[in-house]
Design a protein around this motif. Structure first.
Motif, PDB file in Angstrom:
ATOM      1  N   SER A  84      30.646  34.480  58.728  1.00 51.11           N
ATOM      2  CA  SER A  84      29.928  35.606  58.354  1.00 51.11           C
ATOM      3  C   SER A  84      30.535  36.032  56.965  1.00 51.11           C
ATOM      4  O   SER A  84      31.624  35.763  56.610  1.00 51.11           O
ATOM      5  CB  SER A  84      30.050  36.839  59.327  1.00 51.11           C
ATOM      6  N   SER A  85      29.378  36.780  56.229  1.00 50.09           N
ATOM      7  CA  SER A  85      30.043  37.129  54.669  1.00 50.09           C
ATOM      8  C   SER A  85      30.357  38.939  55.012  1.00 50.09           C
ATOM      9  O   SER A  85      31.157  39.136  54.213  1.00 50.09           O
ATOM     10  CB  SER A  85      29.025  37.120  53.849  1.00 50.09           C
ATOM     11  N   THR A 101      41.179  35.118  55.967  1.00 50.87           N
ATOM     12  CA  THR A 101      40.818  34.127  55.747  1.00 50.87           C
ATOM     13  C   THR A 101      39.328  34.066  56.261  1.00 50.87           C
ATOM     14  O   THR A 101      39.021  34.368  57.327  1.00 50.87           O
ATOM     15  CB  THR A 101      41.687  32.832  56.252  1.00 50.87           C
ATOM     16  N   ALA A 102      38.342  33.578  55.543  1.00 48.29           N
ATOM     17  CA  ALA A 102      36.980  33.319  56.068  1.00 48.29           C
ATOM     18  C   ALA A 102      36.514  31.808  56.121  1.00 48.29           C
ATOM     19  O   ALA A 102      36.934  30.937  55.077  1.00 48.29           O
ATOM     20  CB  ALA A 102      35.932  34.060  55.065  1.00 48.29           C
ATOM     21  N   ARG A 107      29.191  29.203  51.015  1.00 48.63           N
ATOM     22  CA  ARG A 107      30.067  29.927  50.115  1.00 48.63           C
ATOM     23  C   ARG A 107      29.757  31.292  49.695  1.00 48.63           C
ATOM     24  O   ARG A 107      28.638  31.344  49.114  1.00 48.63           O
ATOM     25  CB  ARG A 107      30.265  29.066  48.808  1.00 48.63           C
ATOM     26  N   HIS A 108      30.590  32.221  49.822  1.00 44.96           N
ATOM     27  CA  HIS A 108      30.029  33.650  49.700  1.00 44.96           C
ATOM     28  C   HIS A 108      30.958  34.334  48.526  1.00 44.96           C
ATOM     29  O   HIS A 108      31.979  34.527  48.637  1.00 44.96           O
ATOM     30  CB  HIS A 108      30.166  34.514  51.074  1.00 44.96           C
ATOM     31  N   LYS A 109      30.408  34.346  47.412  1.00 46.31           N
ATOM     32  CA  LYS A 109      31.332  34.951  46.248  1.00 46.31           C
ATOM     33  C   LYS A 109      31.359  36.348  46.535  1.00 46.31           C
ATOM     34  O   LYS A 109      32.326  36.991  45.961  1.00 46.31           O
ATOM     35  CB  LYS A 109      30.223  34.985  44.927  1.00 46.31           C
ATOM     36  N   GLN A 110      30.878  37.095  47.230  1.00 47.46           N
ATOM     37  CA  GLN A 110      31.074  38.537  47.661  1.00 47.46           C
ATOM     38  C   GLN A 110      32.439  38.702  48.354  1.00 47.46           C
ATOM     39  O   GLN A 110      33.026  39.754  48.067  1.00 47.46           O
ATOM     40  CB  GLN A 110      30.082  39.209  48.948  1.00 47.46           C
ATOM     41  N   VAL A 115      39.321  38.238  50.575  1.00 43.00           N
ATOM     42  CA  VAL A 115      39.935  37.170  51.495  1.00 43.00           C
ATOM     43  C   VAL A 115      40.998  36.425  50.633  1.00 43.00           C
ATOM     44  O   VAL A 115      40.902  36.200  49.437  1.00 43.00           O
ATOM     45  CB  VAL A 115      39.234  36.150  52.299  1.00 43.00           C
ATOM     46  N   GLU A 116      41.955  36.034  51.338  1.00 46.35           N
ATOM     47  CA  GLU A 116      42.855  35.334  50.541  1.00 46.35           C
ATOM     48  C   GLU A 116      42.598  33.818  50.490  1.00 46.35           C
ATOM     49  O   GLU A 116      42.966  33.229  49.509  1.00 46.35           O
ATOM     50  CB  GLU A 116      44.182  35.227  51.623  1.00 46.35           C
ATOM     51  N   ARG A 117      41.828  33.314  51.368  1.00 44.29           N
ATOM     52  CA  ARG A 117      41.214  32.099  51.372  1.00 44.29           C
ATOM     53  C   ARG A 117      39.888  31.973  51.913  1.00 44.29           C
ATOM     54  O   ARG A 117      39.676  32.599  52.780  1.00 44.29           O
ATOM     55  CB  ARG A 117      42.250  30.967  52.089  1.00 44.29           C
TER      56      ARG A 117
END
Length: 276
Positions: A84-85, A101-102, A107-110, A115-117
């Motif tokens: 999820s974003s 971490t996500a 890829r979510h620029k938001q 997030v750290e990673r």
């Protein structure tokens, strides 16, 4: 609580207490969402999604705080959120010190600065048959305090025990795997089965192959999730039938095992020699 929980009185009592209290964080969710909206961090469709999932997100915030607050690393615990974003942004807004971490298909620029990673991964393309952790590019994910797999499992063509085992490999001893997914044996499904209908949705005729992540490949029962957790070597911490998708009337009148969602939490043994 009926069904597969009846044989474990301690798990049943712990899960009932969790379920009774988890909506206490609705105000925390509302505050976090309001802050994100005021900052212009969410698109209109994301705001709608967050409001539709309001009770589920409140449950997740409650779980993070109550399950991780006793840990020595709190509030700087390391949490992996999968799929999820919006969710990492809400978690960060509610608990700014969490080290997030996500992992997602996109890829979510938001999430930059949140997030750290960020790991871009298609879980269906990983060979999880004998994996003891997620086979990702370096640096590997390890020593996490919690992994959140929320409303994702039903979209995946995977064996749940294989996936849970791989996710458990990213946890530190004592770390937690928090899973939510629709209850296949909810009241509406029972009615369809009795009417001779398959409750599982057909792949929509307008969907392309790349739209597969919108489709529920398979939904699960509580017994199946508990078996998968134990097969992955995890100790059952919580198993709750959640009313986060049900009306207030349904939540008050239906038996617990007919509610629409499942919440299951497994803990990685603190002693590696200890089994599930």
């Amino acid at each position: 609580m009926p069904g597969p929980l009846a044989a474990d009185a301690v798990l049943q009592a712990r899960s009932a207490a969790f379920g009774a209290a988890c909506r206490s964080h609705v105000a925390a969710f509302d505050q976090a969402l309001a802050g994100l909206v005021a900052a212009g961090s969410l698109r209109p469709d994301q705001q709608d999604y967050a409001r539709d999932h309001r009770l589920r997100f409140a449950e997740a915030l409650y779980a993070i705080e109550t399950l991780l607050a006793p840990e020595p690393g709190w509030p700087r615990c390391r949490v992996l959120e999968i799929g999820s974003s919006i969710t990492p942004m809400l978690f960060h807004a509610a608990f700014p010190e969490l080290r997030l971490t996500a992992a997602c298909l996109f890829r979510h620029k938001q999430l930059d600065g949140i997030v750290e990673r960020a790991v871009q991964v298609d879980l269906e393309k990983l060979d999880l048959r004998s994996a003891t952790t997620l086979p990702l590019p370096d640096p590997p994910l390890r020593d996490l305090d919690m992994v959140m797999l929320c409303e994702v499992l039903e979209h995946l063509l995977v064996n749940p025990a294989n996936l849970f085992r791989a996710l458990a490999g990213t946890l530190r001893p004592g770390g937690l795997l928090y899973v939510t997914t629709p209850n296949f044996l909810r009241q509406g499904c029972r009615g369809l089965i009795l009417a001779g209908r398959n409750p599982q949705p057909l792949f929509r005729p307008e969907f392309r192959p790349e739209d597969r992540f919108h489709h529920h490949v398979r939904e699960y029962t509580m017994a199946e999730l508990l078996e998968a957790m134990q097969a992955a070597g995890l100790v059952l911490e919580l198993a709750q039938y959640s009313a986060c998708w049900d009306s207030a009337e349904a939540a008050a009148t239906l038996p617990a095992d007919a509610l629409r969602n499942l919440v299951v939490v497994g803990r990685k043994p603190r002693d590696p020699a200890a089994g599930a």
